[in-house]
Design an enzyme around this catalytic site. Structure first.
Site, PDB file in Angstrom:
ATOM      1  CD  GLU A   1      -3.330  -5.902   0.013  1.00 54.31           C
ATOM      2  OE1 GLU A   1      -2.207  -6.384  -0.218  1.00 54.31           O
ATOM      3  OE2 GLU A   1      -3.554  -5.091   0.933  1.00 54.31           O
TER       4      GLU A   1
ATOM      5  CE1 TYR B   1      -2.818  -2.383  -1.117  1.00 51.01           C
ATOM      6  CE2 TYR B   1      -3.939  -0.350  -0.546  1.00 51.01           C
ATOM      7  CZ  TYR B   1      -3.675  -1.674  -0.296  1.00 51.01           C
ATOM      8  OH  TYR B   1      -4.286  -2.300   0.764  1.00 51.01           O
TER       9      TYR B   1
END
Length: 381
Positions: free
Chosen positions: A189, A101
């Site tokens: 993101e 991530y």
């Protein structure tokens, strides 16, 4: 403004972030044709603004034409957490060995942007933050100087990314921060960043939300806004300039001020109802804006009754009353029962103006909320 995955990936690719080959499709035949052109295996991914698409059946893998057609047929038109899927992204399958991530958002507590990296990619990052916060490496960035290269390297190192791929992951993080700053993003993101079996590092997903107040500085992103709307309700909110948050209940709520609306939501819940939305018309709202607000709530098929909570400061009660009358007089039959509570500036004048043949009027907020909750219950009996 939320970008769809396919839109965000266009921005990412232009900035140099590696993304899989993909095509947008709005029909089953288009999806199959895209899969044939890209080459199997492919992922067929619903384009809706919700997380957890995979768990909800909104992402399917296909190894051949038959599976691609089945996947597209299953996803297109499905209801995914309240949104109807109207398009899918057909994307080249990635043979991955690890998922990470990487993201940037604003840490309001620190008053600075924060870059984040975790080796626990591919799952809901909010759950990771709650259950295992030490699994997320964080690096705060001074917006006056931007992200220094050493900060990106440090975040990647602290997260425990292996040395072989750390430089590529740090490069993606640096580019994300540059986009966050240059594109007036509120958050950005990639979840997951996939490490492939060949050692490549690829952005397999993309999330990018833009500050609405800065869209005038981002004309190319503003052009994407219409396509970014999920449904007619969001499109209408954009046209009217409202921040309309759809919830899961059936009591529609309109107020002038975020705190006032939140109080109304809490009271609806307290008296046994379920809020259907959050709609703040703002201070100084004129009759036209009030009319638009009612049109918004009436357009929400989840709403069974409406409570209108106005406390006059800048907003005048008589203006609000005029807007309510003008909105309701357009209907031969009022589509949903409306209860109004007015207080503050020119509230008494507003109460006199209100057409009580069209609305119910209560003097206190508690009474107004209880009336709206009761009306919603009657509709469902």
């Amino acid at each position: 403004m939320k970008l769809h995955e396919y839109q965000a990936k266009e921005v990412f690719a232009e900035a140099g972030i590696p993304v899989p080959d993909s095509q947008l499709a709005e029909s089953v035949d288009e999806a199959v044709a895209a899969a044939e052109e890209i080459g199997y295996p492919v992922a067929v991914k619903a384009q809706v603004h919700v997380g957890g698409r995979g768990k909800a059946g909104g992402i399917k893998l296909a190894e051949n034409e038959e599976e691609a057609r089945e996947a597209a047929e299953a996803i297109l038109g499905m209801d995914l957490k309240g949104y109807t899927v109207e398009s899918v992204l057909v994307e080249a399958g990635v043979d991955f060995v690890n998922e990470l991530y990487v993201g940037v958002t604003m840490d309001r507590g620190e008053g600075k942007p924060v870059a984040m990296v975790s080796t626990q990619g591919g799952v809901n990052i909010e759950e990771v933050a709650e259950e295992n916060p030490e699994a997320i490496a964080r690096e705060h960035v001074d917006p006056a100087f931007g992200m220094h290269p050493y900060q990106a390297r440090k975040a990647v190192y602290d997260a425990g990314v292996d040395r072989e791929h750390s430089r590529d992951v740090a490069s993606i993080l640096t580019t994300l921060y540059d986009l966050y700053e240059e594109r007036d993003a509120s958050d950005i993101e990639v979840n997951p960043v996939m490490i492939t079996s060949d050692g490549d590092v690829i952005a397999a997903d993309a999330v990018m939300n833009i500050d609405d107040d800065a869209l005038f500085r981002q004309p190319d992103l503003e052009e994407m806004q219409e396509a970014a709307y999920e449904n007619d309700l969001e499109r209408k909110a954009g046209e009217y300039g409202f921040d309309y948050v759809r919830l899961e209940g059936n009591v529609g709520i309109i107020g002038n001020g975020a705190g006032l609306v939140m109080t109304t939501l809490d009271l609806v819940d307290y008296y046994g109802g379920q809020p259907a939305n959050f709609l703040d018309i703002g201070g100084g709202a004129k009759a036209e804006r009030v009319t638009n607000a009612l049109d918004m709530v009436f357009s929400d098929e989840n709403v069974d009754s409406v409570v209108f909570n106005i406390f006059g400061g800048i907003t005048r009660g008589d203006e609000v009353a005029k807007g309510i009358n003008e909105a309701l007089e357009q209907f031969d039959e009022i589509p949903k029962p409306v209860t109004v509570r007015l207080a503050g500036t020119n509230a008494e004048e507003g109460m006199e103006i209100l057409n009580t043949d069209l609305v119910k009027v209560e003097k206190t907020l508690e009474d107004a909320v209880q009336r709206a909750v009761s009306d919603a219950e009657e509709v469902n009996q």
